[in-house]
Design a protein around this motif. Structure first.
Motif, PDB file in Angstrom:
ATOM      1  N   TRP A 119       0.830  -1.204   0.000  1.00 42.89           N
ATOM      2  CA  TRP A 119       0.000   0.000   0.000  1.00 42.89           C
ATOM      3  C   TRP A 119       0.865   1.254   0.000  1.00 42.89           C
ATOM      4  CZ3 TRP A 119      -0.101   3.800   3.785  1.00 42.89           C
ATOM      5  CH2 TRP A 119      -1.078   4.793   3.622  1.00 42.89           C
ATOM      6  N   LEU A 120       1.897   1.268   0.835  1.00 44.82           N
ATOM      7  CA  LEU A 120       2.777   2.433   0.908  1.00 44.82           C
ATOM      8  C   LEU A 120       3.531   2.621  -0.402  1.00 44.82           C
ATOM      9  CD1 LEU A 120       4.008   4.753   2.504  1.00 44.82           C
ATOM     10  CD2 LEU A 120       5.674   3.127   3.434  1.00 44.82           C
ATOM     11  N   ARG A 121       3.994   1.520  -0.990  1.00 45.54           N
ATOM     12  CA  ARG A 121       4.702   1.606  -2.271  1.00 45.54           C
ATOM     13  C   ARG A 121       3.796   2.223  -3.337  1.00 45.54           C
ATOM     14  NH1 ARG A 121       6.275  -3.502  -2.924  1.00 45.54           N
ATOM     15  NH2 ARG A 121       4.625  -4.043  -4.340  1.00 45.54           N
ATOM     16  N   GLU A 122       2.510   1.889  -3.343  1.00 50.13           N
ATOM     17  CA  GLU A 122       1.563   2.473  -4.297  1.00 50.13           C
ATOM     18  C   GLU A 122       1.382   3.976  -4.056  1.00 50.13           C
ATOM     19  OE1 GLU A 122      -1.881   0.047  -3.685  1.00 50.13           O
ATOM     20  OE2 GLU A 122      -1.043  -1.633  -4.848  1.00 50.13           O
ATOM     21  N   ALA A 125       4.590   5.653  -5.310  1.00 50.45           N
ATOM     22  CA  ALA A 125       4.651   5.628  -6.775  1.00 50.45           C
ATOM     23  C   ALA A 125       3.722   6.681  -7.380  1.00 50.45           C
ATOM     24  CB  ALA A 125       4.287   4.242  -7.296  1.00 50.45           C
ATOM     25  N   GLY A 126       2.528   6.811  -6.824  1.00 53.92           N
ATOM     26  CA  GLY A 126       1.597   7.828  -7.326  1.00 53.92           C
ATOM     27  C   GLY A 126       2.133   9.240  -7.157  1.00 53.92           C
ATOM     28  N   ALA A 127       2.779   9.491  -6.031  1.00 51.68           N
ATOM     29  CA  ALA A 127       3.372  10.814  -5.791  1.00 51.68           C
ATOM     30  C   ALA A 127       4.532  11.066  -6.740  1.00 51.68           C
ATOM     31  CB  ALA A 127       3.834  10.931  -4.340  1.00 51.68           C
ATOM     32  N   ALA A 128       5.334  10.041  -7.017  1.00 46.74           N
ATOM     33  CA  ALA A 128       6.464  10.190  -7.939  1.00 46.74           C
ATOM     34  C   ALA A 128       5.964  10.554  -9.336  1.00 46.74           C
ATOM     35  CB  ALA A 128       7.292   8.909  -7.987  1.00 46.74           C
ATOM     36  N   VAL A 129       4.904   9.910  -9.770  1.00 51.00           N
ATOM     37  CA  VAL A 129       4.318  10.216 -11.079  1.00 51.00           C
ATOM     38  C   VAL A 129       3.803  11.655 -11.103  1.00 51.00           C
ATOM     39  CG1 VAL A 129       2.361   9.672 -12.607  1.00 51.00           C
ATOM     40  CG2 VAL A 129       3.754   7.830 -11.661  1.00 51.00           C
ATOM     41  N   HIS A 156      12.541   5.268  -3.223  1.00 54.17           N
ATOM     42  CA  HIS A 156      11.738   4.763  -2.104  1.00 54.17           C
ATOM     43  C   HIS A 156      10.901   3.568  -2.578  1.00 54.17           C
ATOM     44  CE1 HIS A 156      11.607   8.503   0.724  1.00 54.17           C
ATOM     45  NE2 HIS A 156      12.746   8.458   0.064  1.00 54.17           N
ATOM     46  N   GLU A 157      10.299   3.739  -3.746  1.00 56.24           N
ATOM     47  CA  GLU A 157       9.459   2.682  -4.310  1.00 56.24           C
ATOM     48  C   GLU A 157      10.272   1.390  -4.465  1.00 56.24           C
ATOM     49  OE1 GLU A 157       6.636   1.903  -8.236  1.00 56.24           O
ATOM     50  OE2 GLU A 157       7.902   3.685  -8.163  1.00 56.24           O
ATOM     51  N   ALA A 158      11.490   1.514  -4.972  1.00 53.35           N
ATOM     52  CA  ALA A 158      12.341   0.336  -5.140  1.00 53.35           C
ATOM     53  C   ALA A 158      12.709  -0.269  -3.783  1.00 53.35           C
ATOM     54  CB  ALA A 158      13.611   0.718  -5.914  1.00 53.35           C
ATOM     55  N   ALA A 159      12.974   0.571  -2.801  1.00 48.37           N
ATOM     56  CA  ALA A 159      13.333   0.071  -1.471  1.00 48.37           C
ATOM     57  C   ALA A 159      12.161  -0.635  -0.798  1.00 48.37           C
ATOM     58  CB  ALA A 159      13.817   1.238  -0.588  1.00 48.37           C
TER      59      ALA A 159
END
Length: 161
Positions: A119-122, A125-129, A156-159
């Motif tokens: 959930w956190l990764r999603e 990722a949305g913020a990065a986009v 962060h997403e990769a981590a």
């Protein structure tokens, strides 16, 4: 027979080249910094940057929610980086009136009993986009800042994977 003197070096020495390069860099910096001809930030650009402050506040809130939902996750370093990114965005967008209280309600709550890391990764990722898309509509240092934050969030997403 008398030995000939060594040939004279062709071009300039490395030391002379470095000195000239440094001088040119200082000259260029002096000519461009604080230039009164620099374009002012448009209201539209300022508004878009303020929107990205809200996006980053949601990331910080998501880290807080994830830590609350699953204290076993080791997120303190990533959360601190996200907070630092938010501080830099706020400094670049002084018209932003967001407050820490607003950031706590910006992100949805982490799923109870669910996969908090996914959930956190999603969320990240949305913020990065969002930051990357906004970067293309900014100029100068603001574009660089948003691009840097977007790249950081991809890390962060990769981590979190």
């Amino acid at each position: 027979m008398v030995p000939l003197p060594p040939p004279a070096p062709v071009g300039c020495s490395r030391r002379a080249f470095l000195a000239a390069s440094a001088g040119l860099a200082l000259l260029a910096a002096g000519c461009t910094s604080g230039s009164p001809d620099a374009p002012a930030v448009s209201t539209e650009e300022a508004d878009r940057l303020a929107e990205q402050v809200t996006v980053q506040e949601a990331v910080v809130a998501a880290y807080a929610a994830a830590t609350t939902a699953d204290p076993a996750l080791a997120l303190s370093d990533l959360a601190a980086q996200a907070t630092d990114q938010l501080d830099r965005l706020r400094a670049a967008a002084p018209s932003s009136t967001s407050s820490p209280a607003a950031s706590s309600s910006a992100a949805p709550a982490a799923p109870p009993g669910g996969d908090v890391r996914t959930w956190l990764r999603e969320q990240v990722a949305g913020a990065a986009v969002s930051h990357a898309a906004a970067c293309a509509r900014q100029t100068g240092a603001r574009a660089a800042l948003l691009g840097s934050i977007a790249a950081g969030l991809r890390g962060h997403e990769a981590a979190l994977a």
